[in-house]
Design an enzyme around this catalytic site. Structure first.
Site, PDB file in Angstrom:
ATOM      1  N   ARG A  98       8.527  24.138  14.428  1.00  0.00           N
ATOM      2  CA  ARG A  98       8.585  23.274  13.166  1.00  0.00           C
ATOM      3  C   ARG A  98       7.711  23.691  12.065  1.00  0.00           C
ATOM      4  NH1 ARG A  98       7.773  18.009  16.930  1.00  0.00           N
ATOM      5  NH2 ARG A  98       8.636  19.349  18.268  1.00  0.00           N
ATOM      6  N   LYS A 102       1.015  25.893  27.727  1.00  0.00           N
ATOM      7  CA  LYS A 102       2.143  25.802  28.808  1.00  0.00           C
ATOM      8  C   LYS A 102       1.762  25.909  30.152  1.00  0.00           C
ATOM      9  CE  LYS A 102       6.047  26.570  25.567  1.00  0.00           C
ATOM     10  NZ  LYS A 102       6.781  25.225  25.537  1.00  0.00           N
TER      11      LYS A 102
HETATM   12  N1  BES Z   1      10.035  26.769  22.460  1.00  0.00           N
HETATM   13  C1  BES Z   1       9.737  25.182  22.732  1.00  0.00           C
HETATM   14  C2  BES Z   1      10.986  24.687  23.177  1.00  0.00           C
HETATM   15  C3  BES Z   1      11.681  24.728  24.283  1.00  0.00           C
HETATM   16  C4  BES Z   1      11.139  24.345  25.768  1.00  0.00           C
HETATM   17  C5  BES Z   1      12.545  25.764  24.428  1.00  0.00           C
HETATM   18  C6  BES Z   1      11.981  24.814  26.770  1.00  0.00           C
HETATM   19  C7  BES Z   1      13.406  26.281  25.659  1.00  0.00           C
HETATM   20  C8  BES Z   1      12.997  25.502  26.629  1.00  0.00           C
HETATM   21  C9  BES Z   1       8.965  24.772  21.617  1.00  0.00           C
HETATM   22  O1  BES Z   1       8.124  25.458  20.664  1.00  0.00           O
HETATM   23  C10 BES Z   1       8.093  23.506  22.227  1.00  0.00           C
HETATM   24  O2  BES Z   1       7.100  24.150  22.965  1.00  0.00           O
HETATM   25  N2  BES Z   1       8.545  22.220  22.114  1.00  0.00           N
HETATM   26  C11 BES Z   1       7.639  21.043  22.654  1.00  0.00           C
HETATM   27  C12 BES Z   1       7.266  20.271  21.657  1.00  0.00           C
HETATM   28  C13 BES Z   1       6.267  19.221  21.934  1.00  0.00           C
HETATM   29  C14 BES Z   1       5.053  19.803  22.099  1.00  0.00           C
HETATM   30  C15 BES Z   1       6.363  18.199  20.746  1.00  0.00           C
HETATM   31  C16 BES Z   1       8.391  20.525  23.815  1.00  0.00           C
HETATM   32  O3  BES Z   1       9.552  20.631  23.706  1.00  0.00           O
HETATM   33  O4  BES Z   1       7.739  20.462  24.798  1.00  0.00           O
HETATM   34 MN    MN Z   2       6.285  25.424  21.656  1.00  0.00          MN
END
Ligand code: BES
Ligand code: MN
Ligand code: ZN
Length: 503
Positions: free
Chosen positions: A356, A282
């Site tokens: 997931r 990230k």
């Molecule tokens: N923990 C994150 C989701 C999240 C993002 C929660 C912002 C709270 C605030 C999750 O593990 C994630 O990173 N999801 C990705 C999925 C994508 C890579 C398909 C996302 O939402 O960007």
């Molecule tokens: Mn994630």
């Protein structure tokens, strides 16, 4: 020895709320009264006459966000808080008012306060209104200060709050609602403390220890599985995500088994104690917020704590997969193909879609227990936050009746859920050429494809997935709560479990 913080840090003591028609006024520092414009119901309250007199001389009109503090007789201080037009009265305005009470009481160093709202909220009966108001008030002075070392003793005198119940409740019902308020408030606080704690404190091992502590206090059985057990159970998703982390994974199972339970509900919670994204890392900005990525797990722990305190006659199994998601030389990588516990294979296209992966195994595990209802809680997708921001959690379900019930419970307790589809038509987006599915369907419909991925591991006709990414924590302080973990999930789930025990 883990790399984590060695000492255990605790947050300050919570506000203690009681329900009473007759507060001991001589012991109360400050009375707060919530009123709509041109309110005629003041006279029905205890101290109604002197309060009305104070209002008459004050210029107070009851406009939303209006607040006036007056010197009174006994108690010494009276604060009138406006709720706006009676026909616009909502849970939202009342929550804002309650949070402002906490701030005012803290600022004025009140040790003992009383609070009155002379009528029910729209759509709620006296018990629901009283419970909601008292429970929200109990959170009104919440601030996570476990790691603030300056002025340690002078910083937080604890506040006692006497809430005057809304008319129409007999003494027995008042005691019952008070018990509910305390149980829910304790559960919500547990979630907030766990969520706000930094990831060097709440590691998977520490999360399991905290779960064990809560379980022990509530007569809940806790079983904590370590890496060896997780390998034996072939939880490929959890192991894959864990590969980049120096902290061992945990798989936590909590069993609350009251006698005379008619229904069995399994609650699954995402326990990523820190989500860096892994190899698909990230951006640095706001990455610190990813300590909240275990709020689903915390919601399961807090809900079970509350359910046990209320002795609800529903069997509940809590299932929590927990690990960090970090990049390293041994981390799982895009292109890897992982065999999940269920035997299904997953092509990794983005290591940041880790929730997931661990939930797929946990949902498969929970499905094997054949519960009547299977609920999961997860800060799963940014896409859900894009869709709904912070006002509602995304709800996905294969059972219309369950979805309807959950939405109804949420409306009643001020925790809104909004249903999104889990139609098979979207499945094309996670189709893989190399494995049974991919772990990400890309940006479009991100919350939906995440839910569809989870559904591949669900074998239960009554399943609901709550994406709490937008509701589990507040990025900034808002008019209704302090910054950080909110306790999302506890109130709506306790209400749902209660509705099951009644039917
Ligand atoms: N923990 C994150 C989701 C999240 C993002 C929660 C912002 C709270 C605030 C999750 O593990 C994630 O990173 N999801 C990705 C999925 C994508 C890579 C398909 C996302 O939402 O960007
Ligand atoms: Mn994630
Ligand atoms: Zn995550």
């Amino acid at each position: 020895m883990s790399l984590a913080n060695c000492s255990v840090w605790h947050n300050s003591v919570p506000m203690e709320v009681s329900l009473t028609r007759e507060p001991k006024w001589s012991r109360i520092d400050h009375l707060f009264v919530l009123l709509t414009e041109n309110d005629k119901r003041v006279r029905d309250l205890p101290l109604g006459k002197p309060i009305q007199k104070a209002i008459d001389g004050s210029g107070f009109t009851g406009r939303a966000d209006e607040a006036i503090t007056l010197l009174f007789d006994e108690p010494r201080k009276l604060t009138l808080i406006g709720l706006g037009k009676p026909n616009k009265l909502s849970i939202r305005t009342v929550r804002n008012a309650l949070y402002s009470i906490g701030k005012t009481a803290k600022k004025l160093r009140d040790r003992s306060i009383a609070m009155a709202l002379p009528y029910t909220l729209p759509g709620l009966d006296s018990a629901d209104t009283t419970r909601l108001v008292a429970e929200q008030l109990s959170q009104a002075d919440y601030k996570y200060d476990a790691y603030i070392t300056v002025k340690k003793d002078e910083k937080r005198p604890s506040i006692d709050a006497a809430v005057i119940p809304v008319d129409g409740l007999d003494a027995g019902r008042v005691r019952e609602v008070e018990r509910e308020v305390r149980a829910i408030s304790d559960g919500v606080r547990t979630v907030r403390d766990l969520g706000n704690a930094p990831s060097n404190d709440i590691t998977p091992a520490r999360l399991a220890e905290r779960a064990e502590e809560v379980a022990k206090a509530g007569g809940i059985k806790a079983t904590v599985y370590g890496r060896k057990d997780i390998e034996r159970m072939k939880m490929g998703g959890l192991l894959a995500v864990n590969r980049g982390s120096a902290e061992e994974p945990r798989f936590i199972v909590l069993e609350y088994t009251p006698r005379r339970a008619k229904k069995h509900v399994a609650l699954v919670g995402k326990g990523i104690t820190f989500d860096s994204g892994g190899i698909s890392i990230k951006p640095a900005e706001k990455m610190e917020e990813m300590k909240f990525d275990m709020c689903g797990a915390a919601a399961v722990i807090g809900t079970m704590e509350a359910a046990a305190k209320l002795a609800l006659p529903v069997r509940i199994t809590g299932v929590i997969p927990s690990t960090e998601n970090l990049p390293s030389g041994s981390a799982y990588k895009p292109g890897d193909i992982i065999t999940m516990m269920s035997g299904k294979t997953v092509e990794i296209v983005n290591t940041d879609a880790e929730g997931r992966m661990i939930l797929g195994d946990a949902l498969h595990y929970a499905s094997q227990l054949k519960p009547d209802h299977l609920l999961d809680f997860a800060t799963l997708t940014g896409a859900c936050v894009v869709a709904l921001a912070n006002e509602a959690a995304g709800l996905f379900s294969n059972d219309d009746e369950l979805a309807r019930k959950l939405i109804e419970c949420g409306e009643r307790v001020g925790e809104r859920l909004w249903r999104l589809p889990e139609w098979d038509e979207y499945k094309d987006l996670i189709r893989s050429e190399w494995a049974d599915m991919k772990n990400s369907g890309g940006r479009w419909g991100g919350a939906v494809t995440a839910a569809l991925f989870l559904k591949e591991f669900v074998d239960c006709p009554s399943w609901a997935h709550l994406d709490i990414a937008g509701t589990a924590y507040a990025e900034h302080e808002t008019p209704r709560e302090s910054r950080g973990a909110t306790g999302a999930g506890v109130r709506v789930t306790v209400a749902f479990l209660q509705s099951l025990s009644r039917s």
